[in-house]
Design a protein around this motif. Structure first.
Motif: not given
Length: 418
Positions: A50-51, A105
C-alpha cells in the motif's frame, strides 16, 4: 458481496439455411472460446505494498496476457473498476504497464481484514476482449499503536493482596499481522509487574499485577508508563500513563452476564433501533457496586453508528448500516464500577442483507452500425450487469425484446446457434 454478470449481444438471421448456420456456428464457437478464456477473475493478479506513489509500476499486463503492445492504443485499451470504487490503477498504452493512479490505503479499503483485494477489468476492442485482474494490497507498518485514553486510572485499596490483577486497555493498531501490536512493556517500579495475555482472535492485552502491597501512609499515588509496540521494521509504539490512587479497601469487579453478545440486525434498520442491552453485576455495595458502561476502542466511522447508555447498557443504532459496505461489527464493551475495577465483553453484530439494490447495466463496448451482411453469431456489444446484493437478492435475469434479430448470451454459459 458484488455479483457480476457479463452479457454479449450477437447478431443472427432466423431464416439462414442449415449450411450457413453450421459454418457460422463453427466460427462463433471459436470466437466464444477466445472470449470466455478471459472472463474469470484471476486471469492475472499482482501483489504490492500500500501507499506506493502515483506512477509506481505494478506490472506489465500486456506482457503477462501475451498482447501486442503496439496495438493497445488502436484497440482502445482501458481499465474499468467494479461498483463505485475509485480507479486505483491505469495503463501506460506505450509500454503495457499497469501503474498506480491513486493513493492506496489498505486500512481505508479493507480495515482489519486479512486480505485486501481490488478487482479490475481490462477491456480492449477490435476485436472485443475482456480480462479480469486482481490487485492484492499488502500491509505496511504505517500506523502506530494507540490507546483510547491518554491516562488509565485505577483506585486500589491498600488492603489489596499481592497477585491482584487489573485489566488494562488494549492498544489499537490499524495495521494487521506482524505490523499490529505484538508486545507491551511497563515502566520499572517497585509495586507492579505486567502480565501480557493473548485473546482467541490473536490480539494482545495486558494485566497490571500487584507484586508488592501498597501502603497509603507511605505513598498515596503511583504513576507508570505502559508502552505498546508493534512488529514492523522498524517497530512503532504508543504509550499511555497509568495513574493509581491508593485508597484506605473494592473487592469485586463487575461481571457480564455474557462474555459475547451475538446479534443479527437487518441493514435497513431505522435510527434509534435497540441493538442489544448488555448487563454486568458487581457484588460490592454502594459506590463500589455501581456499574457504568462504555465502548472500548472503536474506529471513528463505527462510533458514528452506535450509542451505549452509560447506566442502562442499552446499545442503539445512531447511523445507517449497509450490508454491502460492512457485514459485521465487533463492539468491545467495558463495565466499570465506582472505584475503577473493570471487565470486558464483546458484542458481535451480523448485518442481514435485504434486497435494497436494483440491478445496474453498464455498456462495456458497442459496435454500431452493424453491417447488413454480418454473419450469425457476430458479437457487437458487451453489457455488464451488476447487483450489489448477496445470494438470491443478487441474482439477475436478463432479457431482450422479442422479434428482433439479436439475442443476449450470458458469458458464463455455453452458447449455441439458433
Amino acid at each position: 458481496m458484488l455479483i457480476s454478470y457479463q452479457v454479449i449481444f450477437v447478431f443472427f438471421f432466423p431464416d439462414m439455411n442449415v449450411r450457413g448456420i453450421g459454418v457460422a456456428g463453427e466460427m462463433f464457437g471459436l470466437l466464444f472460446f477466445v472470449l470466455m478464456a478471459h472472463t474469470a477473475y484471476g486471469d492475472v493478479s499482482y501483489s504490492f505494498p500500500e501507499e506506493m506513489k502515483r506512477g509506481f509500476v505494478i506490472g506489465n499486463i500486456a506482457k503477462d496476457l501475451g498482447l501486442d503492445v503496439n496495438r493497445l492504443s488502436s484497440r482502445k485499451a482501458r481499465i474499468d473498476t467494479e461498483g463505485n470504487r475509485k480507479r486505483y490503477c491505469d495503463i501506460n498504452l506505450n509500454t503495457g504497464e499497469l501503474i498506480v493512479a491513486e493513493r492506496i490505503d489498505r486500512e481505508e479499503i479493507s480495515g482489519k481484514k486479512a486480505s485486501c483485494v481490488i478487482k479490475n477489468e481490462f477491456v480492449l476492442e477490435n476485436p472485443l476482449e475482456l480480462h479480469h485482474f486482481i490487485l492484492n494490497i499488502e500491509d505496511i507498518n504505517d500506523n502506530s499503536p494507540q490507546f483510547k485514553e491518554s491516562v488509565i486510572k485505577f483506585e486500589i485499596r491498600e488492603s489489596a493482596g499481592k497477585g491482584s490483577s487489573y485489566l488494562l486497555e488494549e492498544a489499537y493498531d490499524a495495521d494487521i499481522g506482524r505490523n499490529a501490536v505484538q508486545s507491551y512493556t511497563l515502566q520499572n517500579n517497585e509495586h507492579f509487574i505486567l502480565n501480557v495475555l493473548t485473546r482467541a482472535n490473536g490480539r494482545k492485552y495486558g494485566q497490571l499485577v500487584l507484586n508488592k502491597e501498597l501502603d497509603r501512609e507511605e505513598q498515596t499515588e503511583v504513576t507508570l508508563i505502559l508502552t505498546a509496540v508493534d512488529g514492523g521494521t522498524p517497530p512503532r509504539s504508543g504509550t499511555v500513563a497509568i495513574h493509581v490512587t491508593v485508597l484506605d479497601a473494592n473487592d469485586n469487579a463487575p461481571v457480564f452476564s455474557q462474555a459475547v453478545y451475538k446479534v443479527r440486525l437487518p441493514e435497513n434498520s431505522p435510527l434509534d433501533t435497540l441493538v442489544v442491552t448488555v448487563s454486568a453485576t458487581d457484588a460490592d455495595e454502594g459506590q463500589n457496586g455501581e456499574v457504568t458502561y462504555a465502548f472500548g476502542h472503536l474506529p471513528q466511522k463505527v462510533q458514528q453508528l452506535f450509542f451505549i447508555d452509560l447506566v442502562s447498557g442499552e446499545i442503539k443504532l445512531t447511523g445507517l448500516i449497509d450490508y454491502e459496505i460492512e457485514s459485521t461489527f465487533e463492539l468491545p464493551i467495558q463495565a466499570k464500577d465506582g472505584q475503577g475495577l473493570a471487565s470486558y465483553s464483546t458484542v458481535l453484530i451480523d448485518v442481514i442483507d435485504v434486497n435494497d439494490n436494483a440491478p445496474i447495466t453498464i455498456l462495456k463496448s458497442l459496435t454500431s452500425p452493424v453491417p447488413e451482411n454480418a454473419l450469425p453469431g457476430t458479437e457487437f456489444g458487451i453489457i455488464n450487469v451488476q447487483d450489489r446484493d448477496s445470494e438470491n437478492n443478487g441474482r439477475v435475469r436478463c432479457s431482450i425484446q422479442q422479434n428482433v434479430p439479436f439475442k443476449l448470451v450470458p458469458s458464463l454459459t455455453i452458447m449455441t446457434h439458433t
